[in-house]
Design a protein around this motif. Structure first.
Motif, PDB file in Angstrom:
ATOM      1  N   GLU A  31      -1.635   1.288  -4.734  1.00 28.17           N
ATOM      2  CA  GLU A  31      -2.834   2.020  -4.300  1.00 28.17           C
ATOM      3  C   GLU A  31      -3.594   1.249  -3.218  1.00 28.17           C
ATOM      4  OE1 GLU A  31      -1.778   1.667  -7.323  1.00 28.17           O
ATOM      5  OE2 GLU A  31      -1.722   3.662  -8.215  1.00 28.17           O
ATOM      6  N   GLY A  32      -3.308  -0.048  -3.057  1.00 27.57           N
ATOM      7  CA  GLY A  32      -3.970  -0.835  -2.004  1.00 27.57           C
ATOM      8  C   GLY A  32      -4.647  -2.092  -2.511  1.00 27.57           C
ATOM      9  N   SER A  33      -5.610  -2.574  -1.727  1.00 28.67           N
ATOM     10  CA  SER A  33      -6.193  -3.911  -1.911  1.00 28.67           C
ATOM     11  C   SER A  33      -6.719  -4.226  -3.315  1.00 28.67           C
ATOM     12  CB  SER A  33      -7.353  -4.098  -0.932  1.00 28.67           C
ATOM     13  OG  SER A  33      -6.908  -4.026   0.381  1.00 28.67           O
ATOM     14  N   GLU A  43      -7.662  -4.422  10.889  1.00 29.04           N
ATOM     15  CA  GLU A  43      -7.563  -3.026  10.443  1.00 29.04           C
ATOM     16  C   GLU A  43      -8.858  -2.332  10.829  1.00 29.04           C
ATOM     17  OE1 GLU A  43      -6.266  -2.162   6.338  1.00 29.04           O
ATOM     18  OE2 GLU A  43      -6.289  -4.316   6.094  1.00 29.04           O
ATOM     19  N   LEU A  79     -10.045   0.635   1.016  1.00 29.13           N
ATOM     20  CA  LEU A  79     -10.882   1.388   1.953  1.00 29.13           C
ATOM     21  C   LEU A  79     -12.091   2.065   1.323  1.00 29.13           C
ATOM     22  CD1 LEU A  79     -10.089   4.907   2.357  1.00 29.13           C
ATOM     23  CD2 LEU A  79      -8.103   3.604   1.648  1.00 29.13           C
ATOM     24  N   GLY A  87       0.857  -1.186   0.000  1.00 32.30           N
ATOM     25  CA  GLY A  87       0.000   0.000   0.000  1.00 32.30           C
ATOM     26  C   GLY A  87       0.893   1.236   0.000  1.00 32.30           C
ATOM     27  N   ALA A  88       0.433   2.314   0.614  1.00 32.25           N
ATOM     28  CA  ALA A  88       1.228   3.545   0.668  1.00 32.25           C
ATOM     29  C   ALA A  88       2.463   3.328   1.551  1.00 32.25           C
ATOM     30  CB  ALA A  88       0.380   4.669   1.261  1.00 32.25           C
ATOM     31  N   GLY A 144       1.861   3.449   5.171  1.00 29.24           N
ATOM     32  CA  GLY A 144       0.819   2.563   5.686  1.00 29.24           C
ATOM     33  C   GLY A 144       1.462   1.365   6.374  1.00 29.24           C
ATOM     34  N   VAL A 145       0.633   0.387   6.767  1.00 26.39           N
ATOM     35  CA  VAL A 145       1.176  -0.781   7.470  1.00 26.39           C
ATOM     36  C   VAL A 145       1.409  -1.951   6.507  1.00 26.39           C
ATOM     37  CG1 VAL A 145       0.907  -2.281   9.487  1.00 26.39           C
ATOM     38  CG2 VAL A 145       0.013   0.025   9.568  1.00 26.39           C
TER      39      VAL A 145
HETATM   40  N1  GLU Z   1      -6.326  -1.082   3.816  1.00 26.59           N
HETATM   41  C1  GLU Z   1      -5.719  -0.174   2.908  1.00 26.59           C
HETATM   42  C2  GLU Z   1      -6.155  -0.524   1.499  1.00 26.59           C
HETATM   43  O1  GLU Z   1      -6.249  -1.642   1.108  1.00 26.59           O
HETATM   44  C3  GLU Z   1      -4.203  -0.117   3.006  1.00 26.59           C
HETATM   45  C4  GLU Z   1      -3.692  -0.007   4.409  1.00 26.59           C
HETATM   46  C5  GLU Z   1      -2.175  -0.015   4.558  1.00 26.59           C
HETATM   47  O2  GLU Z   1      -1.460   0.281   3.604  1.00 26.59           O
HETATM   48  O3  GLU Z   1      -1.716  -0.347   5.652  1.00 26.59           O
HETATM   49  O4  GLU Z   1      -6.395   0.349   0.723  1.00 26.59           O
END
Ligand code: GLU
Length: 353
Positions: A96-98, A148, A180, A62-63, A66-67
């Motif tokens: 960009e994420g999931s 999360e 998100l 992700g970013a 981020g985690v």
């Molecule tokens: N849950 C966020 C997503 O999928 C990413 C969270 C993270 O990068 O820790 O967009």
């Protein structure tokens, strides 16, 4: 005279013989040197081939603040430290994420993706972003990590203290390829709000959202993340003060969805935030996915290293601290387990069926 000539001829012949031997000795030495050099070259090529035998494995996260990015970093560090055993070279990248990660795993751009459990469920079952494409049957689960929380951050100078105050406000709902965005839309619709007409939705990625909040260009933003997260520290410790907005009234959503659960954001993790009490919200799980295309042995090694080195893994980020192996092989996984992961979990006694 004739005898003298014979002696001279003999001396000349001897000289010629010595010269020929000398040339032969030089040629022999030269040949040996060349042979040694080419032998060296062959053994160098041999070690190149060994490097070539490494399988390259990529992970989408992700970013950078981020985690998920920390999850990718932890897997890379642990697996690459045992290159002699696994013959794997892991790399990870910011995304960009999931939603991006799932699609990239499915189309072969990435081998693994860190993704929200709700997105794993939706992709495998052909819902939400995958509704038109149908069930993503090649998607495979590896394990889950930590919860999360859907986190709504508002400027402390706004009147946004509850979801109802979002009406008419400029709200960051996340990049279309983030995980998100779906959570923001679920929360809004459960509350009876239309994200297209009741708020001024801004579809920006998280790093832009933080900047926009600090610059006063938005009033609030949603982010789904494990806590503590540097992104949220940044958002709550700038010159513009910030607060978490409770996400309540979600009982029906939790009851009717296979992936949402009640959650809390511990305020002690964010000393600069305005709130003084833990903030109720809803949450999902962080999971690791891959595809049927990724070889069993690769997935086996990744699963093995995550679980065998769990104490080191957990020590790498405070959000990882409460991970429990028995839950990590069950909780939040809706796509079938990859056979490589299954093989390791059976071997480790984590799966008995
Ligand atoms: N849950 C966020 C997503 O999928 C990413 C969270 C993270 O990068 O820790 O967009």
């Amino acid at each position: 005279m004739g005898g003298g000539e014979t002696a001279k001829t003999r001396i000349r012949r001897l000289g010629a013989f010595i010269a020929v031997v000398a040339v032969l000795v030089v040629l022999l030495l030269l040949w040996q040197t060349l042979r040694r050099r080419s032998a060296d070259a062959v053994s160098t090529a041999g070690s190149d081939r060994t490097t070539g035998d490494l399988a390259f494995v990529s992970i989408g996260t992700g970013a950078v603040t981020g985690v998920y990015y920390q999850v990718g970093g932890a897997i890379m560090k642990l697996v690459n430290a045992k290159q002699a055993e696994y013959s794997l070279n892991v790399t990870f990248k910011a995304t960009e994420g999931s939603v991006y990660n799932i699609d990239a795993v499915l189309n072969g751009d990435l081998d693994f993706g860190v993704v929200q459990s709700d997105r794993q469920y939706q992709a495998y079952n052909g819902l939400s972003e995958w509704a038109e494409r149908g069930m993503q049957m090649e998607l495979r689960a590896v394990c889950s990590f930590y919860p999360e929380a859907v986190t709504l951050v508002a400027g402390a100078d706004t009147d946004i203290r509850a979801l109802e105050n979002l009406k008419g406000k400029r709200v960051g709902i996340g990049d279309p390829e983030s995980g998100l965005r779906g959570n923001a839309l679920d929360v809004l619709s459960t509350f009876g709000m239309d994200w297209q007409t009741d708020i001024q939705a801004q579809g920006m990625e998280i790093l832009q959202s933080i900047k926009a909040l600090q610059d006063g260009q938005i009033d609030a933003f949603f982010y789904t993340v494990g806590h503590p997260a540097v992104v949220i520290t940044e958002a709550t410790s700038g010159t513009r003060k910030a607060r978490f907005v409770p996400i309540t009234g979600m009982d029906n959503l939790i009851r009717t969805s296979p992936y949402y659960a009640a959650a809390k954001i511990p305020v002690k993790l964010y000393p600069k935030v305005e709130n003084t009490e833990d903030v109720p919200t809803i949450g999902v799980m962080t999971t690791l996915v891959t595809s049927t295309r990724v070889p069993d042995q690769v997935v086996y090694c990744i699963a093995k290293e995550i679980f065998q080195s769990l104490p080191e893994f957990k020590a790498m980020h405070p959000a990882f601290a409460d991970m429990v192996p028995q839950e990590m092989v069950r909780h939040g996984l809706s796509a079938p387990l990859h056979v490589g992961a299954q093989r390791y979990f059976r071997e480790a006694g984590l799966l008995t069926d």
